[in-house]
Design an enzyme around this catalytic site. Structure first.
Site, PDB file in Angstrom:
ATOM      1  N   ILE A  11       0.838  -1.204   0.000  1.00 49.46           N
ATOM      2  CA  ILE A  11       0.000   0.000   0.000  1.00 49.46           C
ATOM      3  C   ILE A  11       0.875   1.257   0.000  1.00 49.46           C
ATOM      4  O   ILE A  11       0.641   2.203  -0.760  1.00 49.46           O
ATOM      5  CB  ILE A  11      -0.982  -0.004   1.198  1.00 49.46           C
ATOM      6  CG1 ILE A  11      -1.839  -1.280   1.171  1.00 49.46           C
ATOM      7  CG2 ILE A  11      -1.879   1.234   1.159  1.00 49.46           C
ATOM      8  CD1 ILE A  11      -2.701  -1.503   2.395  1.00 49.46           C
ATOM      9  N   ASN A  31      12.160  -0.493   6.446  1.00 51.57           N
ATOM     10  CA  ASN A  31      13.282  -1.334   6.891  1.00 51.57           C
ATOM     11  C   ASN A  31      13.518  -2.487   5.916  1.00 51.57           C
ATOM     12  O   ASN A  31      14.413  -3.303   6.136  1.00 51.57           O
ATOM     13  CB  ASN A  31      13.066  -1.843   8.323  1.00 51.57           C
ATOM     14  CG  ASN A  31      11.896  -2.806   8.434  1.00 51.57           C
ATOM     15  OD1 ASN A  31      11.260  -3.164   7.429  1.00 51.57           O
ATOM     16  ND2 ASN A  31      11.600  -3.244   9.640  1.00 51.57           N
ATOM     17  N   TYR A 139      -2.734  -8.575  16.192  1.00 54.74           N
ATOM     18  CA  TYR A 139      -2.591  -7.572  15.132  1.00 54.74           C
ATOM     19  C   TYR A 139      -3.645  -6.475  15.312  1.00 54.74           C
ATOM     20  O   TYR A 139      -3.325  -5.286  15.408  1.00 54.74           O
ATOM     21  CB  TYR A 139      -2.704  -8.237  13.753  1.00 54.74           C
ATOM     22  CG  TYR A 139      -2.850  -7.243  12.634  1.00 54.74           C
ATOM     23  CD1 TYR A 139      -1.828  -6.323  12.368  1.00 54.74           C
ATOM     24  CD2 TYR A 139      -4.007  -7.175  11.860  1.00 54.74           C
ATOM     25  CE1 TYR A 139      -1.959  -5.378  11.360  1.00 54.74           C
ATOM     26  CE2 TYR A 139      -4.147  -6.243  10.849  1.00 54.74           C
ATOM     27  CZ  TYR A 139      -3.122  -5.342  10.601  1.00 54.74           C
ATOM     28  OH  TYR A 139      -3.271  -4.404   9.616  1.00 54.74           O
ATOM     29  N   ASN A 168     -10.647  -5.119   2.846  1.00 56.65           N
ATOM     30  CA  ASN A 168      -9.698  -5.950   2.079  1.00 56.65           C
ATOM     31  C   ASN A 168      -9.118  -5.191   0.889  1.00 56.65           C
ATOM     32  O   ASN A 168      -9.781  -5.040  -0.132  1.00 56.65           O
ATOM     33  CB  ASN A 168     -10.391  -7.228   1.613  1.00 56.65           C
ATOM     34  CG  ASN A 168     -10.649  -8.168   2.775  1.00 56.65           C
ATOM     35  OD1 ASN A 168     -11.389  -7.831   3.697  1.00 56.65           O
ATOM     36  ND2 ASN A 168     -10.020  -9.309   2.760  1.00 56.65           N
ATOM     37  N   ARG A 280     -10.549 -21.411   8.050  1.00 57.45           N
ATOM     38  CA  ARG A 280      -9.330 -20.863   8.630  1.00 57.45           C
ATOM     39  C   ARG A 280      -9.711 -20.248   9.981  1.00 57.45           C
ATOM     40  O   ARG A 280     -10.686 -19.492  10.061  1.00 57.45           O
ATOM     41  CB  ARG A 280      -8.761 -19.799   7.687  1.00 57.45           C
ATOM     42  CG  ARG A 280      -7.464 -19.182   8.146  1.00 57.45           C
ATOM     43  CD  ARG A 280      -6.843 -18.290   7.094  1.00 57.45           C
ATOM     44  NE  ARG A 280      -7.618 -17.077   6.849  1.00 57.45           N
ATOM     45  CZ  ARG A 280      -7.268 -16.107   5.998  1.00 57.45           C
ATOM     46  NH1 ARG A 280      -6.172 -16.240   5.277  1.00 57.45           N
ATOM     47  NH2 ARG A 280      -8.015 -15.051   5.837  1.00 57.45           N
ATOM     48  N   ASP A 283     -11.649 -16.511  11.039  1.00 54.23           N
ATOM     49  CA  ASP A 283     -12.299 -15.794   9.933  1.00 54.23           C
ATOM     50  C   ASP A 283     -13.771 -15.504  10.246  1.00 54.23           C
ATOM     51  O   ASP A 283     -14.570 -16.423  10.340  1.00 54.23           O
ATOM     52  CB  ASP A 283     -12.270 -16.652   8.647  1.00 54.23           C
ATOM     53  CG  ASP A 283     -11.077 -16.359   7.767  1.00 54.23           C
ATOM     54  OD1 ASP A 283     -10.461 -15.283   7.930  1.00 54.23           O
ATOM     55  OD2 ASP A 283     -10.776 -17.200   6.904  1.00 54.23           O
TER      56      ASP A 283
HETATM   57  N1  UDP Z   1      -9.307 -17.239   1.526  1.00 49.57           N
HETATM   58  C1  UDP Z   1      -9.453 -18.507   0.980  1.00 49.57           C
HETATM   59  N2  UDP Z   1      -8.336 -19.107   0.467  1.00 49.57           N
HETATM   60  C2  UDP Z   1      -7.088 -18.526   0.468  1.00 49.57           C
HETATM   61  C3  UDP Z   1      -6.973 -17.224   1.023  1.00 49.57           C
HETATM   62  C4  UDP Z   1      -8.095 -16.601   1.547  1.00 49.57           C
HETATM   63  O1  UDP Z   1     -10.537 -19.078   0.953  1.00 49.57           O
HETATM   64  O2  UDP Z   1      -6.114 -19.140   0.003  1.00 49.57           O
HETATM   65  C5  UDP Z   1     -10.500 -16.550   2.072  1.00 49.57           C
HETATM   66  C6  UDP Z   1     -10.391 -16.194   3.547  1.00 49.57           C
HETATM   67  O3  UDP Z   1     -10.871 -17.244   4.343  1.00 49.57           O
HETATM   68  C7  UDP Z   1     -11.266 -14.952   3.639  1.00 49.57           C
HETATM   69  C8  UDP Z   1     -11.146 -14.316   2.257  1.00 49.57           C
HETATM   70  O4  UDP Z   1     -10.639 -15.329   1.387  1.00 49.57           O
HETATM   71  O5  UDP Z   1     -12.607 -15.319   3.822  1.00 49.57           O
HETATM   72  C9  UDP Z   1     -10.200 -13.132   2.230  1.00 49.57           C
HETATM   73  O6  UDP Z   1      -8.999 -13.537   2.877  1.00 49.57           O
HETATM   74  P1  UDP Z   1      -7.692 -12.649   2.879  1.00 49.57           P
HETATM   75  O7  UDP Z   1      -6.621 -13.439   3.573  1.00 49.57           O
HETATM   76  O8  UDP Z   1      -7.419 -12.176   1.497  1.00 49.57           O
HETATM   77  O9  UDP Z   1      -8.071 -11.367   3.718  1.00 49.57           O
HETATM   78  P2  UDP Z   1      -8.660 -11.205   5.217  1.00 49.57           P
HETATM   79  O10 UDP Z   1     -10.151 -11.148   5.067  1.00 49.57           O
HETATM   80  O11 UDP Z   1      -8.191 -12.365   6.022  1.00 49.57           O
HETATM   81  O12 UDP Z   1      -8.090  -9.910   5.657  1.00 49.57           O
END
Ligand code: UDP
Length: 327
Positions: A11, A31, A139, A168, A280, A283
């Site tokens: 960004i 850095n 985070y 996002n 994951r 989420d």
């Molecule tokens: N996601 C997925 N497969 C991947 C990476 C992300 O299904 O390999 C899904 C993740 O579970 C979330 C969405 O895509 O629902 C966006 O994930 P990302 O990591 O891009 O951004 P976040 O929402 O975690 O900031």
């Protein structure tokens, strides 16, 4: 001069490009732990760390800085759970040093890169700035701690800040000359496009049993150039109003993981293989912002808000730089 911290990151590098486009003088600090020197298209570059007070002192002594746009941070949710010490050092302590140096040099305008992760599991969709903040990982906690710290810095020293809570962020410079290059890559759109390029075998969809239209998670994707434009407007807002504020930055529209994969297939003109995997951890099922406050107070209007534009600009970058900034 405008100081951009983390200006070699995804960004930050788009911000540096936009500032230069608009005729600003720019100083960049990075850095290079995650950033790429090649991503910095101009300005005066300093390789150094916010945890290093002497280094900061030197940058502020050598340059006539009027405002700071602060991106430099550690930003991997999973890593923050494993190693919170790193996150408190880099994010909270790093920002404390930055603010301390700013105040010593009478620099009192700061645009701060915050995150939707400050909300945790949302209570309402779309999410409003005054909704409950209850981060579910270090985070998000560190970004929220910084927002709270900045409030007290304003009260005590008159430091004015705009904190921007990103949803996002995706897409690239419209000519694809800079773009997203993380190692490891964890974000959905780059992963989908790397799969289209054959760099990855398939996309693993993290769960299709959520309570959404197709069972996959819904996110609010915002174009990186629109996001950076909001930072410019935030800087102007500080100049004009001299008042601290917090804004969400999103599109106000949600797309599911499956919709992203389908749209990307359309953009690249071929099927992108995927497989449904387990959820994951951490989420939330749906994250969508209300950005009405930013539209109203900053006069911010998005230019690249269709999912197609977001994916096609990202594709311009990935298809011409399949290995990112590496030769
Ligand atoms: N996601 C997925 N497969 C991947 C990476 C992300 O299904 O390999 C899904 C993740 O579970 C979330 C969405 O895509 O629902 C966006 O994930 P990302 O990591 O891009 O951004 P976040 O929402 O975690 O900031």
């Amino acid at each position: 001069m405008i100081l951009v911290t983390g200006g070699a990151g995804y960004i930050g590098s788009h911000m540096v490009w936009l500032l230069i486009e608009k005729g600003y003088d720019v100083v960049v600090i990075d850095n290079l732990e995650k950033g790429h020197k090649k991503a910095v298209l101009g300005g005066k570059f300093y390789n150094g760390d916010l945890k290093d007070k002497e280094f900061l002192e030197k940058v502020f002594a050598e340059n006539d800085i009027s405002a700071v746009i602060h991106f430099a941070a550690s930003s991997l949710v999973g890593e923050s759970v494993q190693n919170p010490i790193k996150y408190y050092y880099n994010n909270v302590y790093g920002t404390l040093n930055l603010v301390d140096t700013m105040i010593k040099h009478n620099v009192k305008k700061l645009v701060f890169s915050s995150t939707a992760a400050v909300y945790g599991e949302p209570e309402n969709i779309p999410i409003l700035e005054e909704d409950k903040t209850q981060p579910t990982n270090p985070y998000g906690e560190t970004k929220l701690a910084i927002e709270k710290m900045l409030k007290w810095m304003d009260i005590a020293y008159g430091l004015k800040f705009v904190s921007l809570r990103y949803f996002n962020v995706a897409g690239s410079h419209p000519d694809g000359i800079i773009g997203e290059d993380h190692n490891p890559e964890t974000h959905l759109i780059p992963i989908v496009l790397q799969t289209a390029l054959g760099i990855r075998e398939k996309v693993i969809v993290y769960g299709n049993d959520y309570n959404t239209k197709d069972g996959t998670c819904i996110r609010d994707y915002i174009h990186v150039v629109d996001l950076c434009d909001a930072h410019l407007k935030a800087m102007e807002y500080l100049e004009k109003n001299n008042k601290s504020e917090i804004f969400n930055l999103g599109n106000g529209m949600g797309f599911s993981v499956m919709e992203v994969i389908e749209k990307a297939s359309e953009v690249v003109g071929k099927k992108i293989p995927y497989e449904i995997g387990p959820r994951r951890a951490g989420d939330p099922s749906i994250l969508v912002a209300s950005s009405q406050k930013a539209q109203k107070l900053l006069g911010w209007q998005q230019k690249y808000n269709s999912l197609e534009t977001i994916i096609s600009t990202a594709w311009k970058w990935h298809s011409t730089h399949p290995h990112g900034y590496e030769e």
